[in-house]
Design a protein around this motif. Structure first.
Motif, short mmCIF file in Angstrom:
data_model
loop_
_atom_site.label_atom_id
_atom_site.label_comp_id
_atom_site.label_asym_id
_atom_site.label_seq_id
_atom_site.Cartn_x
_atom_site.Cartn_y
_atom_site.Cartn_z
N GLU A 10 6.76 -6.22 2.54
CA GLU A 10 6.06 -6.16 3.94
C GLU A 10 5.01 -5.40 3.75
N GLN A 11 4.91 -4.16 3.04
CA GLN A 11 3.70 -3.43 2.99
C GLN A 11 2.50 -4.19 2.47
N GLN A 14 1.31 -6.78 4.57
CA GLN A 14 0.38 -6.05 5.61
C GLN A 14 -1.00 -5.72 5.16
N ALA A 15 -1.21 -5.03 3.96
CA ALA A 15 -2.33 -4.82 3.44
C ALA A 15 -3.29 -6.15 3.08
N GLU A 18 -4.65 -7.23 6.28
CA GLU A 18 -5.85 -6.39 6.74
C GLU A 18 -7.08 -6.68 5.63
N SER A 64 6.35 0.13 -7.21
CA SER A 64 6.96 0.72 -5.86
C SER A 64 8.56 0.68 -6.03
N TYR A 100 -4.96 -2.81 -1.73
CA TYR A 100 -3.77 -3.45 -1.57
C TYR A 100 -2.44 -2.43 -1.36
N LYS A 102 -2.69 0.53 -0.04
CA LYS A 102 -2.82 1.17 1.32
C LYS A 102 -1.60 1.65 1.94
N HIS A 103 -0.66 0.77 1.98
CA HIS A 103 0.71 1.14 2.71
C HIS A 103 1.68 1.39 1.82
N SER A 104 1.29 1.90 0.59
CA SER A 104 2.41 2.17 -0.38
C SER A 104 1.81 3.66 -0.69
N ASN A 105 2.88 4.55 -1.46
CA ASN A 105 2.31 5.95 -1.94
C ASN A 105 1.82 6.09 -3.30
#
Ligand code: AMP
Length: 443
Positions: A10-11, A14-15, A18, A64, A100, A102-105
């Motif tokens: 999902e993350q 989403q990226a 965007e 991840s 890509y 952006k929503h991960s660490n």
């Protein structure tokens, strides 16, 4: 087929949303599920096909899914490495992967020469999961022990054919020797010479093969035009085309660094803001020119082939070959800067009489006949009045030594295939006399 259908989390989806991507490109549809499975991959795809997301997205997902143990010195290890032939491509690939991620660490770092090594060293002191590097600067870090490659889980060789062309094979081997033998390897290349095949054999274990159609001139998103024009009238014609058609963002290719500088200066004098990028410019100057051009603040960017390698400007509308490349395949690379990801682009080539043998070689590569047009007021001298081509200009070999590939190095002589097209806008070629350049920056 959507990105979620390809198995991305999902993350990442989403990226991607965007970034404005709605559907995966063919290379993404093929590569993403294969890379997610964890095997090695040999992919025939060039820049412009969406390959960065093709390897970057599944790379992020795989990284991840597991946690890396810290190194003996307590630092977090670098887990994935992307090697690219040029600084521009390294910067661009890293920028894409960062978007890509952006929503991960997961954290990324671009690493290339021509800029101070210190900020890169400082960044490596913190958590960096993915490094995108050119081979030379990476080896500087290896020798200064600022990077530890012993925990690399994934290796990507991007534009591997270019890296070999540029003589990076020994560097690549030295880098590979620093990595653990058990890792996932992905090799991307636009062409498959014997050298690439040899590298693939030594690097990859039971690889899956995928290939997307080489983005060649048959791509219906690129309109190609060829103007027959005398060498000494090319600059005037270029200024005219840009001004008359009100082109606002034009990438122009020249063959030499000196030619790029001179042309940029002349265009500037014609009232068309232009800058040159090539290997002799500092990295700072190259980055500045590129970012101004991308932001639409600079109307014309004049580049040599190597400097332009991997330049990715979304929606770049116009590419001009001020001079035809000596290696016919470079034509395809050049015009691939436009008409990307489904956006219509135009590639214009200015063809001097002496370049007609080069044009023949290009026609073979693109499997199309290039119809030469003549622009009114820029008619070339009739063929029988043209100076004989000099052998040196048509038979020179490209440096860097790509073995065994002659395509594009055409023969001298021959009057070529220049049948001026019967375009109603064009003047009678018999009236062709060199004219003094006129003020051409009409709007
Ligand atoms: P690349 O071949 O990776 O250099 O990508 C070429 C360009 O296409 C880049 O500007 C990407 O941001 C863009 N791109 C990549 N994948 C897609 C997609 N699925 N939809 C739209 N644009 C994309």
């Amino acid at each position: 087929m959507s990105f979620a259908d390809l198995g991305l989390n999902e993350q990442l989806v989403q990226a991607i949303n965007e970034c404005g991507y709605t559907t995966p490109t063919p290379i993404q549809t093929q590569a993403i599920p294969l890379v997610l499975k964890g095997g090695d991959l040999l992919a025939g795809a060039q820049t412009g096909t969406g390959k960065t997301a093709g390897f970057g997205l599944p790379m992020l997902q795989r990284l991840s899914e597991t946690q890396a143990k810290p190194l003996a010195n307590g630092r977090s290890p670098v887990r994935a490495l992307v090697l690219t032939p040029t600084r521009e491509l390294a910067a661009q690939v890293e920028e894409n992967i960062r978007a890509y991620a952006k929503h991960s660490n997961l954290r990324t770092l671009a690493m290339f020469g021509g800029v101070s090594i210190n900020p890169q060293m400082k960044a490596l002191g913190g958590k960096i999961d993915i490094v995108v590097a050119t081979p030379g600067r990476l080896l500087d870090h290896v020798s200064q022990r600022s990077i530890d490659l012993s925990r690399i889980e994934m290796l990507v060789l991007d534009e591997a054919d270019r890296m070999l062309d540029m003589g990076f094979i020994r560097d690549i081997q030295r880098i590979i020797a620093k990595m653990p033998p058990k890792r996932q390897n992905l090799l991307f290349s636009a062409t498959f010479s014997n050298e690439i095949k040899k590298l693939a054999e030594t690097l990859l274990t039971d690889p899956e093969h995928i290939e997307v159609a080489v983005r060649n001139a048959t791509a219906d998103t690129i309109a190609q035009r060829f103007y027959s024009v005398d060498k000494n009238r090319k600059r005037a014609l270029l200024s005219y085309l840009i001004g008359h058609n009100n082109w606002q963002q034009v990438l122009v290719f020249t063959r030499t660094k000196h030619g790029a500088n001179r042309l940029a200066m002349q265009l500037d004098k014609d009232g068309l803001p232009a800058m040159a990028i090539h290997g002799d410019k500092s990295q700072g100057a190259r980055t500045r020119a590129l970012s101004q051009f991308k932001a639409g603040k600079l109307r014309v960017l004049v580049a040599t082939d190597i400097a332009a390698r991997g330049i990715d400007i979304s929606e770049l509308p116009h590419v001009v070959n001020f001079e035809l490349p000596h290696v016919a395949e470079d034509y395809v690379h050049r015009i691939g800067r436009t008409g990307r990801a489904g956006i219509k682009g135009e590639a214009v080539s200015l063809v001097g009489f002496e370049e007609r043998p080069l044009l023949k070689a290009i026609e073979k590569v693109i499997k199309q006949t290039a119809e030469l047009e003549i622009m009114a007021d820029f008619e070339p001298l009739p063929d029988h009045l043209q100076p004989k081509p000099e052998p040196a200009t048509t038979q020179r070999q490209r440096g860097g030594g790509r073995g065994g590939n002659n395509t594009g190095r055409s023969n001298t002589g021959g009057r070529g295939n220049a049948k001026p097209s019967s375009n109603p806008r064009k003047a009678n070629p018999r009236t062709s006399q060199p004219k003094t350049p006129r003020g051409t920056t009409q709007r």
